[in-house]
Design an enzyme around this catalytic site. Structure first.
Site, short mmCIF file in Angstrom:
data_model
loop_
_atom_site.label_atom_id
_atom_site.label_comp_id
_atom_site.label_asym_id
_atom_site.label_seq_id
_atom_site.Cartn_x
_atom_site.Cartn_y
_atom_site.Cartn_z
N GLU B 78 -17.92 -1.29 13.30
CA GLU B 78 -18.06 -1.63 14.72
C GLU B 78 -18.90 -0.62 15.51
O GLU B 78 -18.82 -0.58 16.73
CB GLU B 78 -16.66 -1.76 15.35
CG GLU B 78 -15.83 -2.88 14.74
CD GLU B 78 -14.62 -3.19 15.60
OE1 GLU B 78 -14.49 -4.36 16.03
OE2 GLU B 78 -13.81 -2.27 15.85
N HIS B 97 -13.40 3.08 21.61
CA HIS B 97 -12.94 1.71 21.32
C HIS B 97 -11.55 1.82 20.71
O HIS B 97 -11.35 2.59 19.77
CB HIS B 97 -13.88 1.01 20.35
CG HIS B 97 -13.31 -0.27 19.81
ND1 HIS B 97 -12.95 -1.32 20.63
CD2 HIS B 97 -13.01 -0.66 18.54
CE1 HIS B 97 -12.48 -2.30 19.88
NE2 HIS B 97 -12.49 -1.92 18.61
N HIS B 99 -7.21 0.01 20.19
CA HIS B 99 -6.27 -1.13 20.16
C HIS B 99 -4.91 -0.66 20.67
O HIS B 99 -3.87 -0.96 20.06
CB HIS B 99 -6.11 -1.65 18.74
CG HIS B 99 -7.39 -1.77 17.97
ND1 HIS B 99 -7.50 -1.42 16.64
CD2 HIS B 99 -8.61 -2.20 18.35
CE1 HIS B 99 -8.74 -1.64 16.23
NE2 HIS B 99 -9.44 -2.11 17.25
N HIS B 167 -8.00 -8.30 20.72
CA HIS B 167 -8.55 -7.19 19.94
C HIS B 167 -8.18 -5.81 20.51
O HIS B 167 -7.58 -5.00 19.82
CB HIS B 167 -10.08 -7.38 19.87
CG HIS B 167 -10.78 -6.37 19.03
ND1 HIS B 167 -12.04 -6.59 18.49
CD2 HIS B 167 -10.43 -5.13 18.63
CE1 HIS B 167 -12.41 -5.52 17.80
NE2 HIS B 167 -11.45 -4.63 17.88
#
Lengths: 273, 273, 273, 273
Positions: B78, B97, B99, B167
């Site tokens: 990613e 980034h 979660h 996500h």
């Protein structure tokens, strides 16, 4: 009880770390104590996270929240919270301003925290709200101006604590141990109230129960037991404040519950929760 | 602030571990920094769990997310998230980034995260959503193609963060410390918002409060205080990144708050939350 | 991957402790592995809490769940869960039966767990329920009779997991690492689903997203990364299984991610989440 | 099982610390054991937080809750809870009074805790409520008068536990290990019931399931397994009670599950959950 300024500085560092270790304080928030011999002064650490406070970080301030000695350290912008409350409340000897996770949802939803279990009585029957927006319009939500501090103190009135909309809460006590237990019980009470709300019904204590249970919470043997317990947990976490051999020894003595207190026949009739 | 590439690699490993230690990252998620002297490059670790990142894991990439030097290590699939955002946002120097458990429920229910307390203002007044399904139909939900990365960057626009449906989220900052505090405050805000929702009412900050409080959050003395606090907690967890004696010493210096900063009369008028 | 029986025993102890350390198992629950060379046998520890399992606790059983060698140790009463599933599912190489706190509310309310984020796809699009009451009336809810085990295996069918009403869940995998990550992702998914429900809306992944994301979750580099992370956390908790110097060394090697894998140009095109 | 008074004192300190480590007890709450040879006496520690109790803190009391030997230590005010229950329930050998966070919301909302999973059956099909207010009007909510203790014991009746409105709960057992596991399972059950309620439906076990599962929960091999597990966790937390080399060794022996129990052919047919 601590009586020298050195002991008070250690006590203040200990209380700050204890409240952080129990989840009341995190990177922010601060605890202060009124000066033991000069009611016109208070003790507050330099700007630093509560769990890092050392006795040497503790400075003296006048009630207008100016440092007594020219300070080169970074200072908490919100120290007027402390100065204005000591000014308005001669009975208050200790103040804690925090953003505890258990309390924020109530400060956001505008739902009052009410005493729902015996220890929750520590913060009284009802708790006032203070919304900086009402009097001062849009701000960065920090309480930095004397008029903001005085407005907060007015909202607190004679209560043990005040909820600050979108910000957190400020709690007061007649000594550091009452302040610490009151702050922790308030968070437990908030958590239980939220979950009881999810179960469908929040039944508060009656006025009489709140008054009677609130009195018990402040008894020396209750705050003494919690002080020993939270100190043990802080020690276990490796976060007791640094201290010179002498004062650490003193501190340890203060922490430990006497294995065998001096016999008093009166003792045997005493009631302890 | 770190200025050499070695210091930056340590800073990046430290930020990754800090965000994992505070519950923003777990086995997955990644943090990157724009190259300090070449805006056309960024630094990102090889594919590894954030709390295990070492300075030696950090590699250099061009903005099309190709490794500058032939890489034999496993790379994050990613990484286009980072490259496409650095391409679209010259002001952005750091990207995360994640979660985070606090954010996922909002990314699943499609409920916007709004600032509900002063520190939550760090992610701005409103937060855009990006659903990979809208533009790309059924995918494995990983952002791996350049067009997917560019689509996400468009959704982010000029915002500090974007929610990714089913996500997680991607957060940006003007430096690594703003990125770290913004990511953590966003998770705290989400948790408080969920609980306020359970209490019955979510009242967000006003636009003015969000703007003013957001400015305060980015002040050096705020990010400095949180940086010291989260570093202490990471150290306590035994997870500080490995470093050569020299750079660890440097790192320690960067972590520690000066007990006595150089006297500046100006300092004394400064306001610090 | 472990290939000798000794390595498998260590792997089984490691997986049991890892799942306990991540909150899937507590005092109860058990993990088993199919015998690597004899599909008619499986490996299961003696009756003991998962976080205490040692390689020497691991015993061999036939698919009718009788110990291969006369056993004097206490045995799990529910071992038929394992035997009956290995009998019915030749593709299954690893089984975990647990009572995870994240899953119980769904097993009690009778609400299906659906994939709500990419990693949650690991347990498939829909998850069957099995209520012992339906076929066997009032029982102590333990799965101890062969017919109970076979009934559970029928309910599981070709699914990756089955919810057991008022009891917990049973999860299967094609190897121990898939089993471990699938069990942990299932708990995270359940927690997010509950909170999204509280926010007002649970939007599951589409069938296509579930299939595609489920495939990614099983990729060696994903399970390898999580395996390294959860092992580090178990080590940090001081709960790695005891092992002889030789096999611990082997184990450590298995745990560590290679700093520099053998160069493969193909590697550079690989995609890793 | 412990048989000498010394062993019982260690067992009581161990149980107190174990229940604190598992979140049932905090700064408050207390555990007692009936005297092994004199049913007219019970063992209870001096007033101190449960996780700090040492064997030497354990004192003897008559069923009217007066200390057998003149006591100079601070005593729990609520010890009548123990005396009155031992008086009313000859079958009870161990009592725990607590304010567990998992249980308080039910004691506040007035919602009964019902068995929702097999281990939750440990506290029976229905649980009575006792509200001090009903019989005694406004009090500080502490159970200190003999008539208050007798009223609570009447409400408990033949049940394994009683919920105390705005206060907490009191749990009883036929031995210390049943008491400990019952208290912990009750908290887990309450937590699962709250979350199932949030999911929309709480389906309790049937009467038959509750009776059958409740029997299994009390089997020696179940309480033995949990005892080993919770002891390991307490040891990991560094909180095992202090003990003389001799009695610690004895204690350790009691904690450890025999790696190889003496062969009994009967053993091999035994069923263990």
């Amino acid at each position: 009880m601590a009586n020298s300024l050195d002991d008070l500085r250690y006590e203040l560092a200990l209380a700050s770390r204890m409240l952080a270790n129990e989840g009341v304080l995190d990177a922010f928030g601060h605890v202060s104590l009124r000066h033991p011999s000069d009611p016109g002064r208070y003790l507050l650490p330099r700007s630093r996270s509560p769990q890092l406070i050392e006795p040497s970080d503790v400075l003296e301030f006048t009630l207008d929240s100016e440092p007594v000695r020219p300070a080169i350290e970074k200072l908490f912008a919100e120290r007027v919270i402390h100065g204005c409350i000591y000014e308005a409340r001669p009975d208050v000897m200790a103040v804690c301003h925090h953003h505890a996770a258990a309390v924020l949802p109530f400060a956001i939803a505008g739902v009052p925290i009410v005493p729902v279990f015996h220890l929750g009585a520590a913060t009284g029957e009802d708790m006032p709200f203070w919304d900086q927006q009402d009097e001062f319009g849009d701000t960065n939500l920090l309480v930095v101006k004397p008029e903001e501090g005085r407005s907060l103190a007015r909202a607190l009135g004679q209560h043990p604590a005040v909820l600050m909309t979108h910000h957190g809460a400020t709690v007061v006590g007649r000594d550091v141990r009452e302040l610490v237990s009151r702050s922790i019980f308030m968070c437990q009470n908030a958590q239980f109230q939220l979950q009881a709300h999810m179960l469908g019904k929040v039944v508060p204590l009656s006025s009489g129960e709140t008054r009677l249970a609130g009195t018990i919470n402040a008894m020396p043997n209750v705050v003494g037991r919690t002080w020993e317990y939270w100190s043990m947990r802080l020690d276990l976490a490796g976060r007791l404040p640094p201290a010179g051999a002498r004062s650490r020894k003193a501190a340890k003595l203060k922490l430990a519950a006497p294995a065998r207190p001096p016999a008093k026949s009166s003792r045997r009739k005493q009631k302890h929760p």
